[in-house]
Design a protein around this motif. Sequence first.
Motif, short mmCIF file in Angstrom:
data_model
loop_
_atom_site.label_atom_id
_atom_site.label_comp_id
_atom_site.label_asym_id
_atom_site.label_seq_id
_atom_site.Cartn_x
_atom_site.Cartn_y
_atom_site.Cartn_z
N THR A 83 0.73 -1.11 -0.06
CA THR A 83 -0.02 0.03 0.12
C THR A 83 0.99 1.29 0.14
N TYR A 84 1.96 1.22 0.72
CA TYR A 84 2.90 2.40 0.83
C TYR A 84 3.50 2.51 -0.61
N VAL A 88 2.81 6.22 -2.84
CA VAL A 88 4.07 6.74 -3.22
C VAL A 88 3.81 7.25 -4.75
N LEU A 89 3.47 5.99 -5.47
CA LEU A 89 3.62 6.16 -7.12
C LEU A 89 2.52 6.99 -7.60
N ILE A 90 1.34 7.04 -6.92
CA ILE A 90 0.18 7.96 -7.41
C ILE A 90 -0.01 9.24 -6.86
N GLU A 127 9.64 4.74 7.11
CA GLU A 127 9.54 4.30 5.82
C GLU A 127 9.94 5.69 4.90
N LEU A 128 9.07 6.57 5.72
CA LEU A 128 9.39 8.02 5.02
C LEU A 128 10.58 8.43 5.13
N VAL A 129 11.55 8.28 6.46
CA VAL A 129 12.65 8.50 6.52
C VAL A 129 13.67 7.94 5.38
#
Length: 1011
Positions: A83-84, A88-90, A127-129
């Motif tokens: 899902t992550y 990010v892709l869209i 994950e963001l980091v």
Amino acid sequence: MTMDTAKQQSRMLTTSSIELKDDLDKRLEKCYSSLTSLITGLSEREINDTLNAHVSKGQLQHEETQLGQFYSILVDPKMAAKTYRDMVLISRDGLTMVLTNVNMVIHEKWLKLQESARAQLVWLCKELVRNNVTGADSVCSSLIRQIAGGDVTTKNIWLCESMLDMFLEYKQWLEKNPQLIPGVVYTFLRVIVDHGNPNLSVVRQKEVELCIGLLREKFVDCMVIGRDLIRLLQNVARVPEFDKFWRDMINNPTALCPTFTGILQLLQTRTSRKFFIARLTPDMENKLVFLLTKVKFGQQKRYQDWFQRQYLSTPESQSLRCDLIRYICAVFHPSNELLCSDIIPRWAVIGWLLTTCTSNVAASDAKLALFYDWLLFVPERDSIMNIEPAILVMYHSMRPHPAITATLLDFLCRILTNYCPMLSVQVRQGIFTSLKTILEKRVLQSLSPLFDNPKLDRELRTLLRDKFAEFCSPEAPKEESALKGEVIDLDNGSNHVEDNNLSDARFSDEEDEIPLGKLKQEMKFQPIPEPPRFQPVDISEHLHQLPEDLQGFTQELQNETDQESQCEVIDRLMQAVIQQDDFDQDVATPLAVCLCQILSTQFSLNLFPQEIDEESIEDSIGTPIFVMFRFLSQMSEEDPRRHPILQLLGEMYIRQPRIGYHLLYFLKVSKMNEEKMATYKDFCKSMDTKDPSEYLLQDLKQCQEDDVRLFTYLIPDVYTHFPAIAVGNAELLHVLVSCIDGTQLQDLICQILQGHLIMFNNKETFLSVLNESLDWETIEQYFLWQLIMSHNIQIEHILPILPKLEFGAHAEAMTSILVLLKQESPAVDLLRPILVRECKKNDFFTVSILKYWAQEHEDRLAELINQQLTKFNGTPKKRQRTGSAMKKDNPSVDQVLSHLDHMRQVCRNISFLNNESVQHALQQVQSFATESQKTKYSDLLALAEDIEDIKTTRVLRGGRKASNASPKANKYRKAVVDETESESLSSEDEEMKPKAKKRKKAAAPLDDDSD
């Protein structure tokens, strides 16, 4: 009913069966349901195509999809990674909207989140980091704020260790985010002291490793914390790694940072409020603010008991008191309305925190937190509100609870020399300055009732008299036998009263000891009597030093009570003075002492009349002192008889400084020639010990302290007759805006508009005033900007200060400049300094004015952006790099693109980027941009469609003709081309027709080309 309950059960929050479903939770779940219905039964490739097509429909669909994916990550850990990746892709906004909602959930719903949802939030942050997403630092800040001080519960330790592991694993990322480093260091330095239990040794060692690493490698970023960094380092000084760091800080400071000179440098730097806020969880802050703003004094006991049970009930929670006290002193500054109400004051809450403390170490730390801003207090840099609670808690506790006052006074005496022996001189000066400021600002009328109180132990009073002699009364008050039983004994070998266990000295609300009615009566506002304006002296000895004629007139003046008779006597006395052959210092000094004493009552009265008319003004200058002024002003400059009068007034001025502004007032209202203020200049020159400008500023400050109305009445004449001193004088302006109210500001602006008052005259002095004003209080800065706007100063003279301004730190100046820019139309000279500003995520200055101009002057702004970007096309890179003026004044391609990209991310439904000129500029950028620029601004450059394709598409659609183009836009376009004399722009302009200006459209279509 069981099925309904199950249906309502939240997958994200922990709720009871009787609670209504949370609005945010419902919204996220709804988005998740929509997302699930879209992708159920599809393959991965089909899911990707479906989601991309869905988010392309509009902002609403994009937001719905992104929030649904965020909710999926929280409630479905197994699918979180996939899902992550899809999220990010869209994403069309760099995950900005997702990050906003992540921070909202952490800030508002953390305590209600299920444990699995909390774990997923930490995973998402990691994950963001890991992917270096812009804005990940804000999520980190939100999460570490939830690490509560004084809390060693399993959940709190888990969060603390999770964030530690993340920062240690991605330390390189952390070191590249200097704005995050101070908050991380401040947080983990603070909680190290809570983790002394052997069971927490692993967590403690990780905290030490992280903090020491950042302090040694990034000390220049850690210095931002200021003086409270020293306070936190003291608490962990016994840890071997920090002990070594302390030695380096004292003995070899430059090894840490070349610009670091020692701990004095840190102690002189005020700690920002954001660090104190960060050490209270949002829930804790809300409860404390409620106590300080809603609870009436005398009714606070049940609220305090609840707060204590919730946050202060465990032994480890004692350390939280320091955080609470620092927040109350440095962050929560009540308004005047709140100060005058019956709401519990700050000092009472601090007193409660001190009296309920059960640990000696925590009590000492809490007292240091209370007095910490006293140590190196500077009135120009620090706020009186930071030091006010400490003096008030001592003062108000003296009668009902002298034990509290005694332990605080004893602590104050000890830290004077023992806090930092190597800086004892500076600490002593800081504490003395604090006490002097308290008296000057009339927080207390006198410190003698505090330092000389018979309720204190004799040894403590002796210590206070030894340390603070100048604040004690000349003679110590005699002890009354009735008070002997109440003396506080400090001879127990400890600096703390009863080992600091003050549970018997309850602070706030024992109604059987102080009846509530009496307490309310005592707490009512009572004006503090003003100190006498002249200390009485015995003039009999000075009279004998005068010649017989002067002595006779002086004695007659002393015995006379009628004002008119006094004026007649003073007239004869002045006649005698100017006839003296040998009027020198030996005569002037005793006569000045006598006159100041005799006329002292006149300086105690309000000079300026309430109702201003010719008769009241005439009455106000009908006193003896003005007879002396009239004598002086009526003499010509060449008259040698002026010298004795000037000498006498100079001697009087030394003893009674109010003579200065009395003379200014007389010269303003007296009906004399235009050079009337020359008398004041001569008066200043006769006292040649200082520069005349110093006398003027001193007199105006004295006038402002005595009578603000008179001060503002004098201001126009001061600026008119003393322009060299007054115009552009930042110190005088600060005195002015610090004391006036709305009515007086209105009067000054009326004077400016009538042409009677000019406060600024050239660009250099004006900019120096703006620079000085950045450290003033908010209301003072806004008053200054009102005065600036009334002068019609060109915006071009204000913009040079723009590079120095920070969006968060200089809100007043930036707001005012935004308002001024809003009234202008975009132009090259205005756009350059705006675009040159560094683009920061949380700086909305540039994007705000660009968005406004895009609404009001779309075509004009689009042409200017086109000009800024396309002028780099075809220019050899070598030429671009040469010429410091061009590099300094003109924005680079990166700067323009970064602001446009920020505009794209922040502003919704923005049609400006679809403007034909902007599209053309972006296409030009694609032709000469570097690969790194294309990667960095890929989302922005993707908006640049092929113009020929657009034309073809429109022709096929039978679109609108170019006749819709705005003639005004055509005019603007031509003007820009003429300004730049750019052949490329001219040729491109011939091919492209400007589009019609359409506001408030989600996507304004470009007009068809006529051919």
